[in-house]
Design a protein around this motif. Sequence first.
Motif, PDB file in Angstrom:
ATOM      1  N   VAL A   1       3.540   2.851   2.482  1.00  0.00           N
ATOM      2  CA  VAL A   1       2.775   2.767   3.718  1.00  0.00           C
ATOM      3  C   VAL A   1       3.008   1.417   4.407  1.00  0.00           C
ATOM      4  O   VAL A   1       3.394   1.365   5.567  1.00  0.00           O
TER       5      VAL A   1
ATOM      6  N   TYR B   1      -4.888   6.470  -1.578  1.00  0.00           N
ATOM      7  CA  TYR B   1      -4.199   5.237  -1.226  1.00  0.00           C
ATOM      8  C   TYR B   1      -4.262   4.260  -2.395  1.00  0.00           C
ATOM      9  O   TYR B   1      -5.333   4.018  -2.954  1.00  0.00           O
TER      10      TYR B   1
ATOM     11  N   ASP C   1      -2.862  11.716   7.472  1.00  0.00           N
ATOM     12  CA  ASP C   1      -3.092  10.481   6.714  1.00  0.00           C
ATOM     13  C   ASP C   1      -3.938  10.729   5.468  1.00  0.00           C
ATOM     14  O   ASP C   1      -4.136   9.821   4.656  1.00  0.00           O
TER      15      ASP C   1
ATOM     16  N   ARG D   1       0.647   5.778  -0.632  1.00  0.00           N
ATOM     17  CA  ARG D   1      -0.276   6.896  -0.621  1.00  0.00           C
ATOM     18  C   ARG D   1       0.387   8.117  -1.220  1.00  0.00           C
ATOM     19  O   ARG D   1       1.618   8.239  -1.222  1.00  0.00           O
TER      20      ARG D   1
ATOM     21  N   TRP E   1       0.868  -1.185   0.000  1.00  0.00           N
ATOM     22  CA  TRP E   1       0.000   0.000   0.000  1.00  0.00           C
ATOM     23  C   TRP E   1       0.902   1.231   0.000  1.00  0.00           C
ATOM     24  O   TRP E   1       1.869   1.303   0.772  1.00  0.00           O
TER      25      TRP E   1
END
Length: 124
Positions: free
Chosen positions: A48, A94, A90, A38, A36
Amino acid sequence: QVQLVESGGGLVQAGDSLRLSCGISGRTFSPYRVGWFRQTPGKEREFVAAIDWSSSSTDYSASVEGRFTISRDNGEFTAYLQMNSLKPDDTAIYYCAVAFSWGIPQRQSTYNYWGQGTQVAVSS
């Protein structure tokens, strides 16, 4: 052709949780690794988390370790990113990605296929 479909993004408040899913189709055998990443506007895409599909060993960036958990369901060919204690930092799109051979988990060049991304927005 391998296809990845992410889902689960949305708008939440700081401290909330989200679970992202990454459905993998187009191959009859498991990937080597799922990652993952982002990205926010004007910034480089950043690592991530990643999971080794067969051993389930994981890697996390320092910014998410302890809050995010990556997992996979072998039977469903789906990977997940459980995100807890979300922060405004955050906020990003993503992306999930799959690799079918060994490579450094944090490097984008390790991965052969990428999804289209799912937006996560965290308000303060």
